[in-house]
Design an enzyme around this catalytic site. Structure first.
Site, PDB file in Angstrom:
ATOM      1  N   TYR A  71       0.829  -1.210   0.000  1.00  0.00           N
ATOM      2  CA  TYR A  71       0.000   0.000   0.000  1.00  0.00           C
ATOM      3  C   TYR A  71       0.864   1.262   0.000  1.00  0.00           C
ATOM      4  O   TYR A  71       0.631   2.182  -0.780  1.00  0.00           O
ATOM      5  CB  TYR A  71      -0.939   0.015   1.211  1.00  0.00           C
ATOM      6  CG  TYR A  71      -1.952   1.130   1.127  1.00  0.00           C
ATOM      7  CD1 TYR A  71      -3.210   0.911   0.568  1.00  0.00           C
ATOM      8  CD2 TYR A  71      -1.656   2.415   1.577  1.00  0.00           C
ATOM      9  CE1 TYR A  71      -4.137   1.933   0.464  1.00  0.00           C
ATOM     10  CE2 TYR A  71      -2.573   3.448   1.470  1.00  0.00           C
ATOM     11  CZ  TYR A  71      -3.811   3.200   0.912  1.00  0.00           C
ATOM     12  OH  TYR A  71      -4.729   4.224   0.802  1.00  0.00           O
ATOM     13  N   PHE A 123      -6.523  20.866 -24.402  1.00  0.00           N
ATOM     14  CA  PHE A 123      -7.148  19.595 -24.763  1.00  0.00           C
ATOM     15  C   PHE A 123      -8.549  19.555 -24.145  1.00  0.00           C
ATOM     16  O   PHE A 123      -8.820  20.263 -23.182  1.00  0.00           O
ATOM     17  CB  PHE A 123      -6.281  18.439 -24.234  1.00  0.00           C
ATOM     18  CG  PHE A 123      -6.834  17.091 -24.561  1.00  0.00           C
ATOM     19  CD1 PHE A 123      -6.949  16.684 -25.882  1.00  0.00           C
ATOM     20  CD2 PHE A 123      -7.259  16.227 -23.561  1.00  0.00           C
ATOM     21  CE1 PHE A 123      -7.475  15.446 -26.186  1.00  0.00           C
ATOM     22  CE2 PHE A 123      -7.783  14.986 -23.865  1.00  0.00           C
ATOM     23  CZ  PHE A 123      -7.893  14.592 -25.183  1.00  0.00           C
ATOM     24  N   ASP A 124      -9.460  18.713 -24.690  1.00  0.00           N
ATOM     25  CA  ASP A 124     -10.853  18.825 -24.226  1.00  0.00           C
ATOM     26  C   ASP A 124     -11.061  18.491 -22.753  1.00  0.00           C
ATOM     27  O   ASP A 124     -11.843  19.151 -22.085  1.00  0.00           O
ATOM     28  CB  ASP A 124     -11.856  18.106 -25.149  1.00  0.00           C
ATOM     29  CG  ASP A 124     -11.434  16.714 -25.543  1.00  0.00           C
ATOM     30  OD1 ASP A 124     -10.556  16.162 -24.872  1.00  0.00           O
ATOM     31  OD2 ASP A 124     -11.990  16.168 -26.508  1.00  0.00           O
ATOM     32  N   ASP A 214       1.136  20.761 -20.302  1.00  0.00           N
ATOM     33  CA  ASP A 214       0.373  19.537 -20.487  1.00  0.00           C
ATOM     34  C   ASP A 214       1.289  18.690 -21.373  1.00  0.00           C
ATOM     35  O   ASP A 214       1.392  18.899 -22.583  1.00  0.00           O
ATOM     36  CB  ASP A 214      -0.965  19.849 -21.170  1.00  0.00           C
ATOM     37  CG  ASP A 214      -1.777  18.589 -21.466  1.00  0.00           C
ATOM     38  OD1 ASP A 214      -1.200  17.488 -21.444  1.00  0.00           O
ATOM     39  OD2 ASP A 214      -2.980  18.721 -21.740  1.00  0.00           O
ATOM     40  N   ALA A 216       1.692  15.483 -22.344  1.00  0.00           N
ATOM     41  CA  ALA A 216       1.336  14.134 -22.816  1.00  0.00           C
ATOM     42  C   ALA A 216       2.259  13.619 -23.932  1.00  0.00           C
ATOM     43  O   ALA A 216       2.574  12.438 -23.980  1.00  0.00           O
ATOM     44  CB  ALA A 216      -0.118  14.113 -23.283  1.00  0.00           C
ATOM     45  N   LYS A 257       0.024   8.314 -23.432  1.00  0.00           N
ATOM     46  CA  LYS A 257       0.627   8.766 -24.687  1.00  0.00           C
ATOM     47  C   LYS A 257       2.120   8.460 -24.622  1.00  0.00           C
ATOM     48  O   LYS A 257       2.514   7.302 -24.770  1.00  0.00           O
ATOM     49  CB  LYS A 257       0.369  10.259 -24.906  1.00  0.00           C
ATOM     50  CG  LYS A 257      -1.052  10.705 -25.242  1.00  0.00           C
ATOM     51  CD  LYS A 257      -2.150  10.094 -24.495  1.00  0.00           C
ATOM     52  CE  LYS A 257      -3.508  10.703 -24.714  1.00  0.00           C
ATOM     53  NZ  LYS A 257      -3.907  11.710 -23.764  1.00  0.00           N
ATOM     54  N   HIS A 449     -21.422  13.119 -30.361  1.00  0.00           N
ATOM     55  CA  HIS A 449     -20.760  12.189 -31.277  1.00  0.00           C
ATOM     56  C   HIS A 449     -20.589  10.790 -30.691  1.00  0.00           C
ATOM     57  O   HIS A 449     -20.568   9.809 -31.419  1.00  0.00           O
ATOM     58  CB  HIS A 449     -19.400  12.749 -31.719  1.00  0.00           C
ATOM     59  CG  HIS A 449     -18.494  13.128 -30.596  1.00  0.00           C
ATOM     60  ND1 HIS A 449     -18.648  14.303 -29.889  1.00  0.00           N
ATOM     61  CD2 HIS A 449     -17.439  12.503 -30.037  1.00  0.00           C
ATOM     62  CE1 HIS A 449     -17.718  14.385 -28.952  1.00  0.00           C
ATOM     63  NE2 HIS A 449     -16.973  13.295 -29.014  1.00  0.00           N
TER      64      HIS A 449
HETATM   65  C1  LIG Z   1      -5.060  12.424 -23.407  1.00  0.00           C
HETATM   66  C2  LIG Z   1      -4.755  13.790 -23.038  1.00  0.00           C
HETATM   67  C3  LIG Z   1      -5.149  14.321 -21.793  1.00  0.00           C
HETATM   68  C4  LIG Z   1      -5.985  13.546 -20.800  1.00  0.00           C
HETATM   69  O1  LIG Z   1      -5.378  12.387 -20.403  1.00  0.00           O
HETATM   70  P1  LIG Z   1      -6.177  11.044 -20.006  1.00  0.00           P
HETATM   71  O2  LIG Z   1      -5.078  10.127 -19.599  1.00  0.00           O
HETATM   72  O3  LIG Z   1      -6.940  10.599 -21.194  1.00  0.00           O
HETATM   73  O4  LIG Z   1      -7.079  11.410 -18.852  1.00  0.00           O
HETATM   74  C5  LIG Z   1      -4.762  15.613 -21.493  1.00  0.00           C
HETATM   75  N1  LIG Z   1      -4.077  16.361 -22.370  1.00  0.00           N
HETATM   76  C6  LIG Z   1      -3.689  15.891 -23.568  1.00  0.00           C
HETATM   77  C7  LIG Z   1      -2.910  16.763 -24.494  1.00  0.00           C
HETATM   78  C8  LIG Z   1      -4.023  14.597 -23.943  1.00  0.00           C
HETATM   79  O5  LIG Z   1      -3.665  14.157 -25.155  1.00  0.00           O
END
Ligand SMILES: *Cc1c(COP(=O)(O)O)cnc(C)c1O
Length: 458
Positions: A71, A123-124, A214, A216, A257, A449
């Site tokens: 844990y 990002f969304d 961000d 990713a 990613k 969508h």
């Molecule tokens: C995928 C992504 C996120 C969110 O990440 P999740 O692991 O899907 O929650 C945030 N910002 C960018 C640029 C992404 O491509």
């Protein structure tokens, strides 16, 4: 040029199955002409997303076996922390099970209603998590980043003048942080340059505003800098990544990613007091400090994935494979957004499918035809996803571009799959009547969508 060629060989295979055309006709009809409603096993090549779909290496799979599921204080956390500190230079490493949790933890602690957060493009999930706090997510990407046929090496750059003006108009007290998405996912996986990152950092720091990436696709962005920016061709991707992160105060990361993992993420930052606050929220909503919603084995897979992702043979193949698909489509006269980004090719369906009027959704119709004729799943980023409705007439107003995205999972498909995809597009170009207009028979009030249903029109 001899490449691109995969810098790995295959040790385990996962069979994929091509249904007959009659079966595909039946499946897509039963799915109401919405590729989100298909079963994945009925798809031959799945280009829905590059998120969580990477193939792990033998090294990552063997790491799963030494997962320590204690844990608190499991050894995999310390490996995870060490690798992320080494790449980012940030001191405090907070694990989360995916990127949006990092966003939620950060924004719920930093933002108040009426605040604003500038970025190139949010990002969304980032936008949604900002708006969920009553704050505003503001996109300040350079104009070239919004023009599909303009070639520019760093279409993910932030417009520096717009940023300076934005800070002046809104006021620093209403901007608890500034962000930058690398690569710029929403803008087509386009990179930002080191020069731009440096300038954004300088403006934010002059104003005392914390700067978070961000991150990713940080490794793909670093590789583009190495390829395209003066002064970086002799630096290693890891050195470039370290320089990128040195200009910021922290980052959010989806390890689905560039973590080369199927699940995982983290928050990393320098400031100790903020890290303590964020860790308290982590414990409340996600898990203890040394696992944050992940199993020990998953922490190990991410740690090893991050060690592999800065490998330059891998990155060269990765970026060139995406470009290879883009070039093949261009040679066949299929319009795409240029240059190709790091993780996907965007087809300009509005231009390609010119026999279907806007209100019968040419981009969406192309996703249906790609599945029916070739078993390929793609995703529309256009009229269905982003239409707005006029308040009075209820007529739909469509976005400037009706795109179809072909996201390429990492290390999953071979170049022969890329050639297959390009042939499928050529086949559809030669047989335009296979692409049929659609009308909506059901739609949800938000994010339609994912669940909407269609009928084909004659
Ligand atoms: C995928 C992504 C996120 C969110 O990440 P999740 O692991 O899907 O929650 C945030 N910002 C960018 C640029 C992404 O491509």
């Amino acid at each position: 040029m001899l490449g691109p060629v995969e810098p790995y060989r295959v040790k385990v295979i996962e069979p994929i199955r091509m249904l007959s055309r009659d079966e595909r006709v039946d499946k897509i009809k039963k799915a109401s002409f919405n590729v989100f409603l298909l079963r994945a096993e009925d798809i031959f090549v799945d280009l829905l997303t590059d998120s969580g779909t990477s193939a792990m290496s033998d090294n990552q799979w063997s790491g799963l076996m030494i997962g320590d599921e204690s844990y608190a204080g499991c050894r995999n956390y310390f490996h995870f922390e060490e690798v992320i500190r080494d790449i980012t230079g940030f001191r405090n490493i907070i694990p989360v099970h995916q990127g949006r949790v990092a966003e939620n933890i950060l924004f719920s602690n930093l933002l108040r209603p009426g605040d604003s957060v500038p970025s190139n493009c949010h990002f969304d999930t980032t936008r949604a998590n900002i708006e969920n706090q009553g704050a505003e997510a503001v996109d300040l990407v350079i104009d070239e980043g919004r023009q599909p046929d303009v070639d520019h090496p760093f279409k993910g750059n932030i417009d520096i003048d717009k940023l300076a003006e934005f800070i002046k108009n809104v006021g620093v007290e209403k901007i608890p942080l500034g962000m930058m998405t690398i690569t710029n996912n929403t803008g087509g996986g386009q990179p930002a340059s080191m020069e731009n990152i440096r300038k954004v950092s300088a403006i934010l720091r002059e104003n005392g505003i914390p700067f978070f990436f961000d991150a990713a696709r940080f490794a793909e962005n670093a590789y583009f800098i190495k390829m395209r920016e003066k002064g970086y061709s002799d630096k290693s991707v890891k050195e470039i990544a370290r320089e990128i992160f040195s200009y910021a105060d922290g980052c959010t990361m989806s390890a689905k990613k560039d973590g080369l993992a199927n699940i995982g993420g983290f928050l990393a930052l320098n400031e100790e007091n903020l890290a303590t606050t964020l860790t308290n929220t982590l414990i409340l909503i996600e898990g203890y400090r040394t696992y944050g919603g992940m199993a020990g084995r998953d922490l190990e897979a991410v740690a090893r994935g991050l060690e592999e992702v800065t490998n330059e043979d891998y990155l060269e193949y990765r970026i060139k494979q995406v470009e290879y698909l883009g070039n093949q489509l261009t040679e066949s006269g299929i319009p795409i957004i240029k240059p190709t980004g790091g993780h996907a090719v965007f087809v300009d369906a509005g231009n390609f499918i010119d026999h279907i009027p806007q209100h019968h959704y040419p981009g969406w119709a192309l996703t249906v035809a790609l599945y029916r004729e070739a078993g390929i799943r793609s995703v529309e980023i256009g009229n269905v996803m982003f239409a707005k409705k006029d308040r009075e007439t209820k007529k739909e107003i469509y976005p400037a571009l009706d795109l179809v995205r072909l996201a390429i999972p990492r290390r999953v498909y071979s170049n022969s799959h890329m050639e297959y995809i390009a042939r499928a597009f050529k086949y559809i170009k030669d047989n335009p009547s296979y692409v049929k207009g659609l009308k909506i028979t059901y739609e949800a009030p938000m994010l339609r969508h994912f669940t909407c249903r269609f009928e084909e029109v004659a």
